[in-house]
Write a protein that holds these residues in place. Structure first.
Motif, PDB file in Angstrom:
ATOM      1  N   GLN A  82       5.651  -8.388   0.611  1.00 57.55           N
ATOM      2  CA  GLN A  82       4.839  -9.524   0.185  1.00 57.55           C
ATOM      3  C   GLN A  82       3.979  -9.172  -1.025  1.00 57.55           C
ATOM      4  O   GLN A  82       3.546 -10.058  -1.763  1.00 57.55           O
ATOM      5  N   LYS A  83       3.735  -7.888  -1.222  1.00 57.08           N
ATOM      6  CA  LYS A  83       2.940  -7.442  -2.361  1.00 57.08           C
ATOM      7  C   LYS A  83       3.807  -7.196  -3.592  1.00 57.08           C
ATOM      8  O   LYS A  83       3.314  -6.713  -4.614  1.00 57.08           O
ATOM      9  N   LEU A  84       5.091  -7.516  -3.473  1.00 57.11           N
ATOM     10  CA  LEU A  84       6.037  -7.327  -4.579  1.00 57.11           C
ATOM     11  C   LEU A  84       6.748  -8.650  -4.861  1.00 57.11           C
ATOM     12  O   LEU A  84       7.915  -8.841  -4.504  1.00 57.11           O
TER      13      LEU A  84
ATOM     14  N   TYR B 248       1.454  -0.678  -5.863  1.00 59.04           N
ATOM     15  CA  TYR B 248       2.188  -1.938  -5.750  1.00 59.04           C
ATOM     16  C   TYR B 248       2.217  -2.680  -7.087  1.00 59.04           C
ATOM     17  O   TYR B 248       3.247  -3.247  -7.469  1.00 59.04           O
ATOM     18  N   ARG B 249       1.102  -2.664  -7.796  1.00 62.84           N
ATOM     19  CA  ARG B 249       1.054  -3.356  -9.081  1.00 62.84           C
ATOM     20  C   ARG B 249       2.003  -2.706 -10.082  1.00 62.84           C
ATOM     21  O   ARG B 249       2.676  -3.412 -10.847  1.00 62.84           O
ATOM     22  N   PHE B 250       2.092  -1.376 -10.067  1.00 61.75           N
ATOM     23  CA  PHE B 250       2.984  -0.675 -10.995  1.00 61.75           C
ATOM     24  C   PHE B 250       4.445  -0.966 -10.648  1.00 61.75           C
ATOM     25  O   PHE B 250       5.262  -1.239 -11.534  1.00 61.75           O
ATOM     26  N   ILE B 251       4.775  -0.923  -9.356  1.00 56.47           N
ATOM     27  CA  ILE B 251       6.156  -1.187  -8.938  1.00 56.47           C
ATOM     28  C   ILE B 251       6.560  -2.612  -9.301  1.00 56.47           C
ATOM     29  O   ILE B 251       7.648  -2.847  -9.851  1.00 56.47           O
ATOM     30  N   ASP B 252       5.705  -3.571  -9.004  1.00 55.46           N
ATOM     31  CA  ASP B 252       6.049  -4.962  -9.292  1.00 55.46           C
ATOM     32  C   ASP B 252       6.146  -5.210 -10.786  1.00 55.46           C
ATOM     33  O   ASP B 252       6.976  -6.015 -11.239  1.00 55.46           O
ATOM     34  N   PHE B 253       5.326  -4.516 -11.565  1.00 53.01           N
ATOM     35  CA  PHE B 253       5.409  -4.595 -13.027  1.00 53.01           C
ATOM     36  C   PHE B 253       6.797  -4.184 -13.501  1.00 53.01           C
ATOM     37  O   PHE B 253       7.394  -4.831 -14.363  1.00 53.01           O
ATOM     38  N   LEU B 254       7.346  -3.101 -12.924  1.00 50.26           N
ATOM     39  CA  LEU B 254       8.684  -2.632 -13.305  1.00 50.26           C
ATOM     40  C   LEU B 254       9.783  -3.594 -12.864  1.00 50.26           C
ATOM     41  O   LEU B 254      10.858  -3.624 -13.468  1.00 50.26           O
ATOM     42  N   LEU B 255       9.508  -4.386 -11.813  1.00 50.29           N
ATOM     43  CA  LEU B 255      10.516  -5.317 -11.301  1.00 50.29           C
ATOM     44  C   LEU B 255      10.573  -6.625 -12.084  1.00 50.29           C
ATOM     45  O   LEU B 255      11.532  -7.383 -11.933  1.00 50.29           O
TER      46      LEU B 255
END
Length: 356
Positions: A108-110, A278-285
């Motif tokens: 949910q955080k992504l 989570y913010r870094f991972i979602d940024f990459l996605l």
């Protein structure tokens, strides 16, 4: 006049004090700036994306690199730096998960998790992607100079043993890759631990020895493009720029099957800044960021939204984005356990020593 001088002097002192205080506040702000610690393979992210993330979020990225899954695992295990995000391959995800070294992920955080291709999700090493997010993927195959060998298709691993290839084959320096291809040659799983099957695979490697010019690392690109060798077993990401820039080269996945590797993004259990992770991972996605990253890194992306934005000659190239039929012939590496992995490494070391 005296009062004016006193006033000016006081103003100067106040100005100096203001500058000192401002400098101290800036230094404190820099010292206490939010940080996220990233641990990744070398040259495995577009550096401009890191700067973009920092500018967009105000979070400072502390970025370190490793050169093997084993080195990464050891450093996470031993502590010291508490990395917030790491990038292990599939069999290492499986191992870290078994040893309770990873945090379960809250999808949910992504919000950009939806961009991922389901073909690369829910793999056996991490069902439901409970602990990992696919980052890049690729295969192990044969890169060859088709002008030098116009009559060989290299569609089978056994082609590597043809006598006309004497002293002209390079092998990637990896036990799982080399033992794996020799198992695949006979239709066995590249995760096979049967002593009988491994002995047969070893016999195939003995047949291959006269053809092997060397077991190499990063120098494979230079050696192939300068025609010091004309055949190499490599990862697809190594082959991609070579076949794109040198039309005499071709890359194939042998019909007996091969490895499809998936490098992943995880949050170690010791992470100190989970929200920034989570913010870094979602940024990459995000599609645009993933597209930019894919073009810079050169490997294949499991991000469907990003792939849709890639040039047609890249996204439709089945050598690097295998068809569903090809994918059925591919396997991911599984965690073999320390005993079987030691056996693989010992067999590979004996093979390399026999080349001297």
């Amino acid at each position: 006049m005296m009062r004016l001088i006193q006033w000016v002097g006081g103003a100067i002192i106040i100005g100096i004090l203001a500058l000192v205080i401002s400098h101290q506040l800036t230094a404190q702000k820099s010292k206490h700036q939010e940080k996220v610690y990233i641990y990744n393979w070398g040259e495995y992210i577009d550096p401009s994306l890191i700067k973009q993330f920092e500018k967009q979020t105000g979070i400072k990225v502390i970025y370190e690199t490793f050169d093997s899954n084993e080195a990464m695992e050891a450093k996470i295990r031993n502590g010291g730096t508490h990395y917030d995000v790491a990038f292990p391959s599939e069999y290492t995800v499986e191992k870290l998960k078994k040893e309770h070294m990873l945090l379960p992920l809250d999808h949910q955080k992504l919000p950009h998790y939806k961009n991922l291709d389901s073909a690369y999700l829910n793999q056996d090493f991490d069902p439901q992607n409970r602990y990992s997010i696919p980052y890049f993927f690729g295969t192990v195959g044969i890169l060859y100079n088709k002008d030098h060998y116009p009559n060989i298709k290299f569609d089978s691993w056994k082609d590597l043993t043809r006598p006309e290839l004497k002293n002209d084959v390079l092998l990637v320096d990896g036990a799982r890759e080399v033992i794996g291809l020799s198992l695949n040659r006979y239709g066995y799983s590249l995760n096979d631990t049967s002593e009988t099957h491994l002995n047969r695979a070893q016999n195939f490697l003995d047949e291959l020895k006269p053809q092997v010019k060397g077991v190499v690392g990063d120098e494979v690109t230079m050696m192939m493009t300068q025609h010091e060798a004309n055949v190499a077993v490599v990862w697809s990401g190594v082959a991609t720029p070579i076949v794109q820039e040198h039309p005499e080269f071709e890359y194939v996945i042998p019909k007996e099957g091969s490895n499809v590797w998936i490098d992943n993004i995880v949050i170690p259990k010791t992470a100190q800044n989970k929200e920034a992770a989570y913010r870094f991972i979602d940024f990459l996605l995000e599609a645009r960021n993933s597209k930019q990253n894919t073009e810079w890194v050169g490997y294949a992306t499991p991000n469907k939204a990003a792939r849709a934005q890639l040039p047609a000659e890249i996204k439709n190239d089945t050598r690097f984005y295998p068809t569903q039929k090809q994918q059925r012939q591919l396997e991911v590496y599984r965690d073999l356990g320390s005993q079987h992995l030691s056996e693989y490494n010992e067999r590979f070391l004996n093979f390399k020593m026999g080349l001297q």
